[in-house]
Design a protein around this motif. Structure first.
Motif, PDB file in Angstrom:
ATOM      1  N   THR A   1       0.817  -1.219   0.000  1.00  0.00           N
ATOM      2  CA  THR A   1       0.000   0.000   0.000  1.00  0.00           C
ATOM      3  C   THR A   1       0.842   1.257   0.000  1.00  0.00           C
ATOM      4  O   THR A   1       0.300   2.362  -0.132  1.00  0.00           O
ATOM      5  CB  THR A   1      -0.934   0.029   1.222  1.00  0.00           C
ATOM      6  N   ARG A   2       2.181   1.097   0.115  1.00  0.00           N
ATOM      7  CA  ARG A   2       3.078   2.249   0.067  1.00  0.00           C
ATOM      8  C   ARG A   2       4.029   2.182  -1.123  1.00  0.00           C
ATOM      9  O   ARG A   2       4.990   2.938  -1.213  1.00  0.00           O
ATOM     10  CB  ARG A   2       3.877   2.361   1.373  1.00  0.00           C
ATOM     11  N   SER A   3       3.754   1.246  -2.033  1.00  0.00           N
ATOM     12  CA  SER A   3       4.594   1.101  -3.223  1.00  0.00           C
ATOM     13  C   SER A   3       3.926   1.793  -4.407  1.00  0.00           C
ATOM     14  O   SER A   3       2.871   2.417  -4.270  1.00  0.00           O
ATOM     15  CB  SER A   3       4.819  -0.386  -3.517  1.00  0.00           C
ATOM     16  N   LEU A   4       4.528   1.691  -5.587  1.00  0.00           N
ATOM     17  CA  LEU A   4       3.984   2.320  -6.783  1.00  0.00           C
ATOM     18  C   LEU A   4       2.653   1.684  -7.159  1.00  0.00           C
ATOM     19  O   LEU A   4       2.587   0.491  -7.468  1.00  0.00           O
ATOM     20  CB  LEU A   4       4.977   2.179  -7.940  1.00  0.00           C
ATOM     21  N   LEU A   5       1.589   2.475  -7.157  1.00  0.00           N
ATOM     22  CA  LEU A   5       0.259   2.018  -7.551  1.00  0.00           C
ATOM     23  C   LEU A   5      -0.212   2.877  -8.712  1.00  0.00           C
ATOM     24  O   LEU A   5      -0.138   4.106  -8.656  1.00  0.00           O
ATOM     25  CB  LEU A   5      -0.722   2.112  -6.380  1.00  0.00           C
ATOM     26  N   LEU A   6      -0.719   2.235  -9.763  1.00  0.00           N
ATOM     27  CA  LEU A   6      -1.019   2.933 -11.004  1.00  0.00           C
ATOM     28  C   LEU A   6      -2.499   3.050 -11.317  1.00  0.00           C
ATOM     29  O   LEU A   6      -2.878   3.829 -12.188  1.00  0.00           O
ATOM     30  CB  LEU A   6      -0.301   2.241 -12.169  1.00  0.00           C
ATOM     31  N   ASP A   7      -3.323   2.291 -10.631  1.00  0.00           N
ATOM     32  CA  ASP A   7      -4.760   2.375 -10.889  1.00  0.00           C
ATOM     33  C   ASP A   7      -5.515   2.002  -9.633  1.00  0.00           C
ATOM     34  O   ASP A   7      -5.122   1.082  -8.904  1.00  0.00           O
ATOM     35  CB  ASP A   7      -5.157   1.436 -12.040  1.00  0.00           C
ATOM     36  N   VAL A   8      -6.605   2.716  -9.372  1.00  0.00           N
ATOM     37  CA  VAL A   8      -7.524   2.357  -8.302  1.00  0.00           C
ATOM     38  C   VAL A   8      -8.932   2.536  -8.837  1.00  0.00           C
ATOM     39  O   VAL A   8      -9.234   3.549  -9.483  1.00  0.00           O
ATOM     40  CB  VAL A   8      -7.279   3.189  -7.027  1.00  0.00           C
ATOM     41  N   GLU A   9      -9.781   1.537  -8.623  1.00  0.00           N
ATOM     42  CA  GLU A   9     -11.135   1.541  -9.177  1.00  0.00           C
ATOM     43  C   GLU A   9     -12.129   1.055  -8.132  1.00  0.00           C
ATOM     44  O   GLU A   9     -11.804   0.197  -7.310  1.00  0.00           O
ATOM     45  CB  GLU A   9     -11.216   0.610 -10.409  1.00  0.00           C
ATOM     46  N   ARG A  10     -13.334   1.616  -8.186  1.00  0.00           N
ATOM     47  CA  ARG A  10     -14.417   1.125  -7.338  1.00  0.00           C
ATOM     48  C   ARG A  10     -15.247   0.118  -8.113  1.00  0.00           C
ATOM     49  O   ARG A  10     -15.616   0.347  -9.266  1.00  0.00           O
ATOM     50  CB  ARG A  10     -15.304   2.271  -6.859  1.00  0.00           C
ATOM     51  N   VAL A  11     -15.550  -1.010  -7.451  1.00  0.00           N
ATOM     52  CA  VAL A  11     -16.409  -2.043  -8.018  1.00  0.00           C
ATOM     53  C   VAL A  11     -17.482  -2.349  -6.970  1.00  0.00           C
ATOM     54  O   VAL A  11     -17.234  -3.087  -6.011  1.00  0.00           O
ATOM     55  CB  VAL A  11     -15.618  -3.322  -8.363  1.00  0.00           C
ATOM     56  N   GLY A  12     -18.639  -1.750  -7.126  1.00  0.00           N
ATOM     57  CA  GLY A  12     -19.668  -1.900  -6.113  1.00  0.00           C
ATOM     58  C   GLY A  12     -19.212  -1.314  -4.792  1.00  0.00           C
ATOM     59  O   GLY A  12     -18.825  -0.143  -4.717  1.00  0.00           O
ATOM     60  N   ASN A  13     -19.187  -2.140  -3.747  1.00  0.00           N
ATOM     61  CA  ASN A  13     -18.743  -1.685  -2.434  1.00  0.00           C
ATOM     62  C   ASN A  13     -17.259  -1.918  -2.200  1.00  0.00           C
ATOM     63  O   ASN A  13     -16.747  -1.604  -1.117  1.00  0.00           O
ATOM     64  CB  ASN A  13     -19.547  -2.401  -1.334  1.00  0.00           C
ATOM     65  N   ASN A  14     -16.571  -2.460  -3.199  1.00  0.00           N
ATOM     66  CA  ASN A  14     -15.159  -2.796  -3.041  1.00  0.00           C
ATOM     67  C   ASN A  14     -14.265  -1.857  -3.835  1.00  0.00           C
ATOM     68  O   ASN A  14     -14.699  -1.240  -4.809  1.00  0.00           O
ATOM     69  CB  ASN A  14     -14.906  -4.241  -3.488  1.00  0.00           C
ATOM     70  N   LEU A  15     -13.015  -1.783  -3.427  1.00  0.00           N
ATOM     71  CA  LEU A  15     -11.995  -1.038  -4.147  1.00  0.00           C
ATOM     72  C   LEU A  15     -10.907  -2.008  -4.595  1.00  0.00           C
ATOM     73  O   LEU A  15     -10.564  -2.954  -3.867  1.00  0.00           O
ATOM     74  CB  LEU A  15     -11.366   0.043  -3.255  1.00  0.00           C
ATOM     75  N   PHE A  16     -10.355  -1.764  -5.804  1.00  0.00           N
ATOM     76  CA  PHE A  16      -9.246  -2.559  -6.311  1.00  0.00           C
ATOM     77  C   PHE A  16      -8.133  -1.620  -6.777  1.00  0.00           C
ATOM     78  O   PHE A  16      -8.411  -0.553  -7.328  1.00  0.00           O
ATOM     79  CB  PHE A  16      -9.692  -3.442  -7.474  1.00  0.00           C
ATOM     80  N   ALA A  17      -6.897  -2.039  -6.587  1.00  0.00           N
ATOM     81  CA  ALA A  17      -5.749  -1.248  -7.030  1.00  0.00           C
ATOM     82  C   ALA A  17      -4.692  -2.162  -7.606  1.00  0.00           C
ATOM     83  O   ALA A  17      -4.532  -3.312  -7.177  1.00  0.00           O
ATOM     84  CB  ALA A  17      -5.168  -0.448  -5.865  1.00  0.00           C
ATOM     85  N   THR A  18      -3.963  -1.654  -8.612  1.00  0.00           N
ATOM     86  CA  THR A  18      -2.884  -2.416  -9.232  1.00  0.00           C
ATOM     87  C   THR A  18      -1.598  -1.602  -9.199  1.00  0.00           C
ATOM     88  O   THR A  18      -1.613  -0.372  -9.188  1.00  0.00           O
ATOM     89  CB  THR A  18      -3.209  -2.759 -10.700  1.00  0.00           C
ATOM     90  N   GLY A  19      -0.470  -2.317  -9.218  1.00  0.00           N
ATOM     91  CA  GLY A  19       0.803  -1.618  -9.193  1.00  0.00           C
ATOM     92  C   GLY A  19       1.976  -2.514  -9.520  1.00  0.00           C
ATOM     93  O   GLY A  19       1.839  -3.538 -10.207  1.00  0.00           O
ATOM     94  N   GLU A  20       3.152  -2.129  -9.008  1.00  0.00           N
ATOM     95  CA  GLU A  20       4.376  -2.836  -9.364  1.00  0.00           C
ATOM     96  C   GLU A  20       4.429  -4.217  -8.705  1.00  0.00           C
ATOM     97  O   GLU A  20       3.722  -4.505  -7.744  1.00  0.00           O
ATOM     98  CB  GLU A  20       5.599  -2.006  -8.972  1.00  0.00           C
ATOM     99  N   PHE A  21       5.280  -5.064  -9.269  1.00  0.00           N
ATOM    100  CA  PHE A  21       5.543  -6.413  -8.768  1.00  0.00           C
ATOM    101  C   PHE A  21       4.279  -7.281  -8.734  1.00  0.00           C
ATOM    102  O   PHE A  21       4.136  -8.159  -7.891  1.00  0.00           O
ATOM    103  CB  PHE A  21       6.194  -6.368  -7.387  1.00  0.00           C
ATOM    104  N   GLY A  22       3.342  -7.013  -9.654  1.00  0.00           N
ATOM    105  CA  GLY A  22       2.175  -7.867  -9.774  1.00  0.00           C
ATOM    106  C   GLY A  22       1.142  -7.708  -8.678  1.00  0.00           C
ATOM    107  O   GLY A  22       0.263  -8.571  -8.529  1.00  0.00           O
ATOM    108  N   GLN A  23       1.185  -6.633  -7.940  1.00  0.00           N
ATOM    109  CA  GLN A  23       0.245  -6.456  -6.839  1.00  0.00           C
ATOM    110  C   GLN A  23      -1.152  -6.079  -7.343  1.00  0.00           C
ATOM    111  O   GLN A  23      -1.299  -5.145  -8.131  1.00  0.00           O
ATOM    112  CB  GLN A  23       0.743  -5.382  -5.875  1.00  0.00           C
ATOM    113  N   ILE A  24      -2.155  -6.823  -6.902  1.00  0.00           N
ATOM    114  CA  ILE A  24      -3.559  -6.449  -7.079  1.00  0.00           C
ATOM    115  C   ILE A  24      -4.193  -6.481  -5.696  1.00  0.00           C
ATOM    116  O   ILE A  24      -4.306  -7.541  -5.077  1.00  0.00           O
ATOM    117  CB  ILE A  24      -4.313  -7.383  -8.029  1.00  0.00           C
TER     118      ILE A  24
END
Length: 390
Positions: free
Chosen positions: A50-73
């Motif tokens: 949660t403190r690394s490079l994150l490139l996208d954050v999206e809301r899906v219903g009541n949930n949030l999703f984020a993607t970033g470096e090293f394959g993190q979802i």
């Protein structure tokens, strides 16, 4: 070498959201030179995600999703308080995520990887990567070259020299592109995908560097390469996509490129901006359907619904814009480098500018509630009150 051709020139920093994303490229490239195949290494959940490079954050219903470096979802079920990492089969940087519904979602990233989840982001599987896409491109170019050569071979003897020369040159150029595509296939996956969207019919579209554009109508089981349908002969990078309120697919990228399809990607209409830089985000006003495109060095443009020409917006800013969203009240919010945040309540005729206190760049933004927004960027998440704009 991490990425070929234009990525080795001074234009490289402009592709993946400027300097912020270049940080991701540098770290990724250092691993690549060590001969580590990140497409074969599952992502390792990290307490620092949660403190690394994150490139996208999206809301899906009541949930949030984020993607970033090293394959993190990452997934949050409590509006960003706690984040849990999904099980991801690759460790490449992931640039975008989009869901068709609460369970079915897709993510894309470096090396042309496309991932899918059917259980709401708990487990992800790899659908395709850059090797498969390179083969799609080679097949499409080879078919075009074969067709042109067949036309040359079948020219009547009384064809004019001009006609013969024009067709022979076209056939030679097509074969040159085939040779280039063959070289790409031999090099292996190296071109990033930069965005993914799913339309109301469940069709998945992915776009990325060097004009990559594909779709799937069967949840990723099969893919159709669309690059030959876009009239993008220079293979300009396609950085971002947007679904319009009427279901059109909008794609934008280098050199003011904007493409629109109203028929599931079968045909594309160019809505080019008179601007020689890159567009990194598109956003549409929910009521008026005005489309706003933003990019390098404070450049912003608006296209009112039904208008033929883009209108340039004088932002008086030099920061690069990289992400955009529409807030619950219908206003537009743009984020970018040096902590810039730009809000507009009148379809970008006028803007209000503030900066996040730490001045760090943001790649993406989502609204948390009536009082707060969540930024994703160079050092992970940052929550800010909307009262900053009052």
């Amino acid at each position: 070498m991490f990425l070929r051709n234009r990525f080795s020139s001074k234009t490289a920093p402009t592709l993946l959201l400027g300097a912020m994303l270049c940080a991701g490229l540098i770290s990724y490239g250092s691993l690549s030179t060590a001969k580590v195949d990140l497409l074969q290494i599952p992502a390792i959940p990290s307490v620092h995600a949660t403190r690394s490079l994150l490139l996208d954050v999206e809301r899906v219903g009541n949930n949030l999703f984020a993607t970033g470096e090293f394959g993190q979802i990452l997934k949050s079920e409590d509006n960003g308080k706690i984040w849990v990492a999904g099980k991801v089969p690759v460790s490449v940087t992931l640039t975008s995520v989009h869901f068709a519904n609460d369970a079915l979602g897709y993510a894309v990233g470096h090396d042309g990887v496309v991932l899918k989840t059917e259980d709401g982001g708990v487990n992800w599987v790899k659908l395709i990567d850059g090797t498969v896409i390179n083969q799609f491109v080679l097949n499409a170019l080879q078919a075009k070259a074969d067709k042109l050569q067949e036309q040359v071979d079948n020219l009547p003897e009384n064809a004019s020299p001009e006609t013969r020369e024009t067709l022979e040159v076209a056939a030679e150029e097509a074969m040159f592109l085939v040779d280039t595509a063959q070289g790409d296939l031999e090099v292996g996956p190296s071109k990033p995908l930069l965005d993914v969207v799913v339309n109301g019919n469940g069709t998945v579209f992915v776009a990325g560097a060097y004009g990559q554009l594909l779709k799937s109508t069967d949840q990723g089981a099969n893919w159709v390469y669309l690059g030959e349908r876009t009239n993008n002969p220079n293979n300009y990078h396609l950085n971002t996509m947007m679904l319009s309120k009427t279901g059109e697919i909008w794609v934008a990228g280098e050199q003011g490129t904007v493409l629109v399809s109203a028929d599931e990607g079968e045909t594309w209409i160019a809505r080019k901006i008179n601007y020689d830089g890159s567009i990194f985000a598109l956003v549409e006003a929910p009521e008026t359907r005005t489309v706003v495109a933003v990019g390098l060095r404070g450049n912003a443009f608006r296209l009112p619904f039904g208008a033929a020409q883009w209108e340039e917006v004088n932002t008086n800013l030099r920061e690069t814009f990289s992400g955009a969203t529409v807030l619950a009240d219908g206003s537009m919010l743009i984020v970018g480098s040096r902590g810039i945040l730009v809000r507009s309540t009148d379809d970008f005729r006028t803007i209000q500018v503030v900066r996040r206190p730490d001045k760090l760049p943001s790649a993406s933004v989502v609204q948390l509630n009536d009082q707060e927004i969540l930024l994703a960027g160079l050092r992970g998440f940052k929550t800010l009150p909307l009262s900053e704009f009052k």
